[in-house]
Design a protein around this motif. Structure first.
Motif, PDB file in Angstrom:
ATOM      1  N   ILE A  35      13.598  18.765  17.392  1.00  0.00           N
ATOM      2  CA  ILE A  35      12.633  17.633  17.750  1.00  0.00           C
ATOM      3  C   ILE A  35      11.408  18.366  17.109  1.00  0.00           C
ATOM      4  O   ILE A  35      10.964  19.393  17.546  1.00  0.00           O
ATOM      5  CB  ILE A  35      12.573  17.431  19.258  1.00  0.00           C
ATOM      6  N   PRO A  36      10.676  17.331  16.572  1.00  0.00           N
ATOM      7  CA  PRO A  36       9.273  18.038  15.901  1.00  0.00           C
ATOM      8  C   PRO A  36       8.394  18.450  17.092  1.00  0.00           C
ATOM      9  O   PRO A  36       8.302  17.861  18.034  1.00  0.00           O
ATOM     10  CB  PRO A  36       8.551  16.816  15.169  1.00  0.00           C
ATOM     11  N   LEU A  37       7.646  19.685  17.155  1.00  0.00           N
ATOM     12  CA  LEU A  37       6.830  20.156  17.833  1.00  0.00           C
ATOM     13  C   LEU A  37       5.775  19.280  18.079  1.00  0.00           C
ATOM     14  O   LEU A  37       4.964  19.049  19.348  1.00  0.00           O
ATOM     15  CB  LEU A  37       6.586  21.564  17.623  1.00  0.00           C
ATOM     16  N   ASP A  38       5.142  18.727  17.050  1.00  0.00           N
ATOM     17  CA  ASP A  38       4.048  17.731  17.019  1.00  0.00           C
ATOM     18  C   ASP A  38       4.494  16.245  17.364  1.00  0.00           C
ATOM     19  O   ASP A  38       3.425  15.364  17.423  1.00  0.00           O
ATOM     20  CB  ASP A  38       3.221  17.694  15.821  1.00  0.00           C
ATOM     21  N   LEU A  39       5.558  15.810  17.807  1.00  0.00           N
ATOM     22  CA  LEU A  39       5.947  14.777  18.463  1.00  0.00           C
ATOM     23  C   LEU A  39       5.428  14.577  19.733  1.00  0.00           C
ATOM     24  O   LEU A  39       6.501  15.363  20.577  1.00  0.00           O
ATOM     25  CB  LEU A  39       7.370  14.179  18.076  1.00  0.00           C
ATOM     26  N   PHE A  97       7.797   3.010  14.447  1.00  0.00           N
ATOM     27  CA  PHE A  97       7.149   3.847  13.677  1.00  0.00           C
ATOM     28  C   PHE A  97       6.327   4.714  14.393  1.00  0.00           C
ATOM     29  O   PHE A  97       5.331   4.142  15.177  1.00  0.00           O
ATOM     30  CB  PHE A  97       6.344   3.228  12.709  1.00  0.00           C
ATOM     31  N   VAL A  98       6.027   5.953  14.500  1.00  0.00           N
ATOM     32  CA  VAL A  98       5.204   6.872  15.063  1.00  0.00           C
ATOM     33  C   VAL A  98       4.462   7.703  14.326  1.00  0.00           C
ATOM     34  O   VAL A  98       5.109   8.598  13.700  1.00  0.00           O
ATOM     35  CB  VAL A  98       5.924   7.822  16.119  1.00  0.00           C
ATOM     36  N   PRO A  99       3.060   7.498  14.256  1.00  0.00           N
ATOM     37  CA  PRO A  99       2.302   8.362  13.095  1.00  0.00           C
ATOM     38  C   PRO A  99       2.400   9.741  13.634  1.00  0.00           C
ATOM     39  O   PRO A  99       2.722  10.049  14.694  1.00  0.00           O
ATOM     40  CB  PRO A  99       1.042   7.517  13.220  1.00  0.00           C
ATOM     41  N   ARG A 100       2.397  10.750  12.662  1.00  0.00           N
ATOM     42  CA  ARG A 100       2.257  12.115  12.913  1.00  0.00           C
ATOM     43  C   ARG A 100       0.843  12.298  13.347  1.00  0.00           C
ATOM     44  O   ARG A 100       0.852  13.256  14.289  1.00  0.00           O
ATOM     45  CB  ARG A 100       2.549  12.905  11.392  1.00  0.00           C
ATOM     46  N   THR A 105       3.766   5.338  23.082  1.00  0.00           N
ATOM     47  CA  THR A 105       2.303   5.839  23.454  1.00  0.00           C
ATOM     48  C   THR A 105       2.343   7.234  23.156  1.00  0.00           C
ATOM     49  O   THR A 105       3.172   8.181  23.417  1.00  0.00           O
ATOM     50  CB  THR A 105       1.947   5.331  25.068  1.00  0.00           C
ATOM     51  N   PRO A 106       1.144   7.815  22.728  1.00  0.00           N
ATOM     52  CA  PRO A 106       0.954   9.360  22.771  1.00  0.00           C
ATOM     53  C   PRO A 106       0.642   9.820  23.954  1.00  0.00           C
ATOM     54  O   PRO A 106       0.818  11.330  24.118  1.00  0.00           O
ATOM     55  CB  PRO A 106      -0.173   9.772  21.809  1.00  0.00           C
ATOM     56  N   ASP A 107       0.476   9.261  25.289  1.00  0.00           N
ATOM     57  CA  ASP A 107       0.619   9.990  26.370  1.00  0.00           C
ATOM     58  C   ASP A 107       1.971  10.085  26.900  1.00  0.00           C
ATOM     59  O   ASP A 107       2.913   9.393  26.862  1.00  0.00           O
ATOM     60  CB  ASP A 107       0.083   8.777  27.548  1.00  0.00           C
ATOM     61  N   CYS A 108       2.239  11.418  27.423  1.00  0.00           N
ATOM     62  CA  CYS A 108       3.387  11.859  27.739  1.00  0.00           C
ATOM     63  C   CYS A 108       3.627  11.901  29.222  1.00  0.00           C
ATOM     64  O   CYS A 108       3.034  12.427  30.102  1.00  0.00           O
ATOM     65  CB  CYS A 108       3.707  13.419  27.193  1.00  0.00           C
ATOM     66  N   PHE A 109       4.562  10.973  29.562  1.00  0.00           N
ATOM     67  CA  PHE A 109       4.755  10.884  30.947  1.00  0.00           C
ATOM     68  C   PHE A 109       6.210  11.620  31.497  1.00  0.00           C
ATOM     69  O   PHE A 109       7.159  10.745  31.198  1.00  0.00           O
ATOM     70  CB  PHE A 109       5.022   9.322  31.393  1.00  0.00           C
TER      71      PHE A 109
END
Length: 503
Positions: free
Chosen positions: A43-47, A437-440, A499-503
């Motif tokens: 899993i990408p670390l920046d995802l 689609f999720v931008p980097r 969403t870039p918010d991590c729940f």
């Protein structure tokens, strides 16, 4: 072209097995909460953030099968990403109808797409109450997680636990019984709001004339604008498109005969008739209620184009005197028959959905169209910063084979500038859902770097393992970055968001 094949040679004439495909249409009665440990790749670390997905999770009530998956109770899946790890959670939306039917152990409501209460027409006679199934989409906006179904109010959920809080009237914007669409769009930089992001959604009151209301909300959830337009004829509209100056609706050529529905003989969806001899109408509505220098039109106008049916739009943008709209189009609306079983769909007898481009000249009224992609495809997606703007890349769920109609088994990347294509395929065992689609870059409303710099996320049902997986693809070349194997299957879903918010 990039293609990944799983486990077994693919027959060129039939890359899928209908019995395998059918197994994705089973209820998932359990609710889970676990870290995903079975991961192929990394899993990408920046995802970082949360993927929310919605869809009909329960396709029967105590063994009584529903007639069509669109009538199934909504189930939210949340996959949260942080520091190279991922967590899965799913919960059923505790709607009034869901709770009542689970307590009673039987179907108690009529469904829009053919599900009836037991007891024949007499039990359904003059029963107009529909169950708010909250099963179509889910968005996080203004600090609220909302499950959407286009015929009723949204349900608010706790974004961390997915517990149902209840119906949400958007701080008084909606009244009890109001519709709120299931296909909102986010304008990444609204020119009406000093370049701030803005969420747009719509509601329709259909009839002999139909009222279309467009609602626009600031990032804090407050209503910014409300604009209503009445158009002649019945409207059956699932999605719309936006540009900086306009909202665009395709009014499909259908009519609704309410008499069989009132008599308990047919569902509402079974009373809709497609008319191939009539034109599809494109309704263009200015977003500002007063004339602006950005818009050629100061009032809503309607333009006629070829007959067809549109569920989903990929994007729209303004180009001089024209509006350009990329949409998935069908020759006609597939009918819902009372005695049909959706699990027995004969794909070979149905015309595929295909990607078309429409050019609407706002001055001359002329509409031109041409085919962008002939492959059977659905659920278009793009970089969120390109919504309403000229785009180069689109990502679609698609058939494995380049011709004919078939289940979605692949993710297709379309370059509308060069006509290049890339394909990642899960055939013959896998069946894909909507690509997201999720931008980097963490600011999803801005284009930082290349338009295809990011990832494409999709849920895949793998018939060989009888489980589903979340697949992460590199959006640049569609190579598989990671495959997150779940402990169970997830019934085929509809729509979702990241969403870039991590729940």
């Amino acid at each position: 072209m990039t293609s990944i094949e799983l486990n077994k040679p693919i027959a060129p004439d039939k890359p899928y097995n209908r019995e395998d495909w059918q197994r994705g249409y089973r209820s998932l009665p359990q609710e889970f909460d676990y870290w995903i440990e079975d991961v192929d790749g990394e899993i990408p670390l920046d995802l970082t953030g949360t993927l929310f997905r919605n869809g009909p999770g329960r396709l029967d009530v105590n063994g009584q099968r529903i007639h069509h998956p669109f009538d199934g109770d909504g189930m939210i899946c949340a996959i949260a990403f942080q520091n190279g790890r991922a967590h899965f959670r799913n919960r059923y939306i505790q709607t009034e109808g869901y709770l009542a039917e689970q307590a009673a152990g039987k179907i108690m409501y009529r469904g829009v797409f053919g599900t009836d209460k037991p007891g024949g027409w007499l039990a359904n006679l003059f029963d107009l109450k529909l169950k708010n199934i909250a099963n179509t989409n889910v968005i996080y906006w203004g600090g609220k997680l909302l499950a959407l179904w286009e015929a009723a109010e949204p349900h608010r959920l706790d974004p961390r636990t997915l517990d149902t809080i209840g119906l949400d009237y958007l701080d008084g914007v909606l009244q009890p019984g109001d519709a709120f669409g299931a296909h909102p769009w986010v304008d990444p930089a609204s020119q009406l709001d000093h370049g701030e992001p803005c969420l747009l959604n719509f509601a329709i009151k259909p009839g002999l004339s139909s009222k279309i209301t467009v609602l626009e909300f600031a990032a804090n959830g407050q209503l910014q604008r409300k604009n209503s337009t009445t158009v002649p004829g019945f409207c059956f509209i699932h999605d719309f498109a936006i540009t900086p100056a306009y909202s665009i609706f395709f009014q499909n050529p259908v009519t609704f005969n309410p008499l069989p529905f009132l008599a308990g003989l047919r569902s509402a969806g079974e009373c809709i008739q497609f008319h191939p001899e009539q034109a599809t109408k494109i309704v263009v509505i200015p977003r500002s209620p007063s004339p602006t220098p950005h818009a050629l039109l100061s009032t809503a106008q309607t333009f006629a184009t070829h007959s067809g049916f549109v569920f989903h739009h990929a994007n729209a943008f303004e180009a001089g005197d024209e509006i350009v709209i990329d949409s998935i189009c069908y020759e006609s609306l597939p009918s819902v028959e009372p005695d049909a079983d959706f699990r027995e769909t004969d794909f070979d007898t149905l015309a595929p959905g295909q990607l078309w481009r429409f050019r609407v000249n706002l001055r001359s009224g002329e509409v031109q169209r041409h085919l962008l992609e002939a492959r059977c495809s659905e659920f278009p997606s793009l970089h969120p910063a390109k919504v309403g703007r000229s785009h180069r890349y689109l990502y679609l769920a698609a058939a494995h084979a380049p011709t004919g109609n078939a289940p979605n088994q692949a993710i297709l990347k379309v370059d509308v500038e060069t006509a290049d294509r890339q394909l990642w395929s899960a055939a013959p065992w896998g069946y894909v859902g909507e690509p997201v689609f999720v931008p980097r870059h963490s600011d999803h409303t801005a284009l930082v770097g290349a338009e295809d710099d990011g990832w494409v996320l999709t849920l895949v049902f793998d018939a060989s393992s009888d489980r589903s997986a979340l697949v992460i693809l590199d959006a640049h070349d569609l190579h598989q970055v990671a495959r997150l194997n779940l402990k169970h299957h997830v019934p085929y879903g509809l729509h979702g968001s990241f969403t870039p918010d991590c729940f």
